[in-house]
Design an enzyme around this catalytic site. Structure first.
Site, mmCIF file in Angstrom:
data_model
loop_
_atom_site.group_PDB
_atom_site.id
_atom_site.type_symbol
_atom_site.label_atom_id
_atom_site.label_comp_id
_atom_site.label_asym_id
_atom_site.label_seq_id
_atom_site.Cartn_x
_atom_site.Cartn_y
_atom_site.Cartn_z
ATOM 1 N N ASP A 280 0.796 -1.230 0.000
ATOM 2 C CA ASP A 280 0.000 0.000 0.000
ATOM 3 C C ASP A 280 0.827 1.278 0.000
ATOM 4 O O ASP A 280 0.337 2.338 0.349
ATOM 5 C CB ASP A 280 -0.911 0.008 1.232
ATOM 6 N N GLU B 180 -0.189 -9.207 -1.658
ATOM 7 C CA GLU B 180 -0.852 -8.752 -0.437
ATOM 8 C C GLU B 180 -2.040 -7.848 -0.784
ATOM 9 O O GLU B 180 -2.206 -6.755 -0.256
ATOM 10 C CB GLU B 180 0.124 -8.037 0.502
ATOM 11 N N GLU C 285 -2.518 4.803 3.145
ATOM 12 C CA GLU C 285 -2.382 3.420 2.690
ATOM 13 C C GLU C 285 -3.710 2.767 2.288
ATOM 14 O O GLU C 285 -3.766 2.015 1.310
ATOM 15 C CB GLU C 285 -1.698 2.579 3.777
ATOM 16 N N HIS D 54 5.774 4.492 13.695
ATOM 17 C CA HIS D 54 6.165 5.241 12.507
ATOM 18 C C HIS D 54 5.005 5.784 11.681
ATOM 19 O O HIS D 54 5.213 6.615 10.822
ATOM 20 C CB HIS D 54 7.003 4.352 11.584
ATOM 21 N N ARG E 87 2.154 7.615 9.722
ATOM 22 C CA ARG E 87 1.984 9.049 9.491
ATOM 23 C C ARG E 87 0.894 9.635 10.380
ATOM 24 O O ARG E 87 1.025 10.743 10.901
ATOM 25 C CB ARG E 87 1.659 9.288 8.003
ATOM 26 N N HIS F 79 13.018 4.441 13.534
ATOM 27 C CA HIS F 79 12.531 4.713 12.186
ATOM 28 C C HIS F 79 13.542 5.595 11.461
ATOM 29 O O HIS F 79 14.314 6.329 12.087
ATOM 30 C CB HIS F 79 11.167 5.404 12.249
#
Length: 394
Positions: free
Chosen positions: A102, A124, A138, A215, A217, A248
């Site tokens: 994604d 996936e 995503e 991590h 967003r 990260h």
């Protein structure tokens, strides 16, 4: 290589490298495929190092869009990736393009292939949270990639149902299992050759481990700081547990979670962790606290309970199986959920790595990459259609 079908595999981020590496290896074993890994530069050297864990190197490394003032906004990132991937695909003879998951690289790869009239294979495929704006961006990426794909490799039966609900034809879907299970178990068996003293010390330590990552967003800023503060509280309550906070690549994200943890004696901040070392740590941990979709799946390979610091997840199988629990990003909720896990009998005993597939594993049987490669051959008319992962296998 004459007569082989050239398949471009688009890799932008570390999770994509992890999940596509086993598929590339399986394609290399066929008589008909010539796989070519194209990296987009989203995660730069981290992707190269992760591919190297599986003995792979990219054929081409594209330059990512840059922004001197900070992270590249999603729109500009996607546009830049689309332009560079489009140029690359036009310049080569490609019979199919594989994208995974994604990310902006996956969406750009699918769009570039579609515009070039090259078949798109989505590894996936079919994960859905039900909210187009969460996880952002995503969830929307996955829905858009589905519209462009010719073959949908769904990791689970739930993912297949999601695709059918979106109108995808049943004969365009193959249920494969999730390739991350293949990857994480293979990587966890790599011998330890770590040259970083702190990582080597962690790997050799026998105390219970908790792996922590953050991590996403939508969690940037205060939510990630709350996660860090929750881990600080837990580190004081459980001094005999080691908390490993995997960094990260984004410095501001890393700083936000680490600012409450730097003076804690049982918290380790080793910086970026090579994938095989991370897999070994995960295999002997007692708990994971994460907002990562991939780690929700990787932890399942070892029967590891996961506290998911998000309000929803597209990996619903882990929640349904009881391995994962949604806890959000409120400090008190994270602490309470961890306390509940630690209170279970035997959880804080030092665990030895056991068989990698405790039953039931909601994400597959470790043979997903083989099915993915076979499905690509079927799409191109070069191999029989593989059987779906069945109820009995999961």
């Amino acid at each position: 290589m004459s007569g082989r079908q050239r398949i471009a595999i688009v890799v932008g981020t570390r999770p994509e490298a992890v999940k596509l590496a086993p598929v590339v290896r399986e394609l290399q074993r066929t008589r008909w495929a010539e796989p070519a890994v194209l990296t987009t530069g989203q995660h730069g050297a981290v992707v190269r190092n992760t591919l190297a864990c599986f003995g792979l190197r990219p054929e081409a490394e594209l330059a990512p869009p840059a922004n001197a003032r900070g992270p590249v906004p999603v729109a500009e990132l996607t546009a830049g990736l689309l332009s560079s991937l489009g140029s690359r695909l036009r310049a080569t003879d490609v019979h199919a393009v594989l994208v995974q998951g994604d990310t902006s690289s996956a969406l750009a790869g699918a769009m570039a292939a579609f515009f070039a009239k090259i078949p798109v294979v989505h590894v996936e495929a079919g994960l859905r949270s039900g909210d187009a704006r969460s996880p952002f961006p995503e969830e929307a990426h996955r829905r858009m990639i589905a519209e462009l794909s010719d073959l949908h490799l769904a990791p689970t039966r739930a993912a297949r149902r999601n695709l059918r609900a979106q109108g995808v034809a049943a004969d365009r879907i193959v249920v494969t299992g999730n390739t991350v299970i293949d990857a994480v178990v293979a990587a966890s068996r790599n011998p330890c050759h770590c040259t970083v003293p702190e990582l080597r010390e962690i790997e050799q330590d026998s105390v219970p481990l908790v792996v922590v990552t953050a991590h996403r967003r939508e969690n940037w800023g205060e939510p990630i700081r709350r996660v860090g503060r929750a881990v600080a509280v837990l580190s004081r309550q459980y001094p005999d547990v080691t908390f490993v906070v995997a960094a990260h690549m984004n410095p501001s994200v890393r700083t936000a979670i680490e600012e409450s943890l730097r003076d804690r004696p049982n918290v380790r901040l080793p910086g970026p962790i090579p994938y095989d070392a991370f897999a070994r740590l995960l295999s002997r941990s007692v708990l994971a606290i994460t907002d990562s979709g991939g780690i929700q799946e990787e932890a399942a390979a070892f029967g590891l309970p996961i506290l998911v610091t998000r309000d929803n997840t597209e990996r619903t199988e882990g929640v349904d199986s009881g391995l994962a629990r949604l806890v959000g990003t409120e400090e008190t909720e994270i602490v309470a959920a961890a306390e509940k896990e630690f209170a279970r009998e035997g959880v804080l005993d030092v665990r030895k790595p056991d068989l990698p597939f405790p039953r039931p594993n909601p994400y597959g049987d470790g043979r997903a990459a083989r099915r993915c490669a076979a499905a690509c051959g079927w799409l191109l008319g070069l191999a029989p259609r593989p059987s779906d992962l069945t109820d009995q296998e999961t």
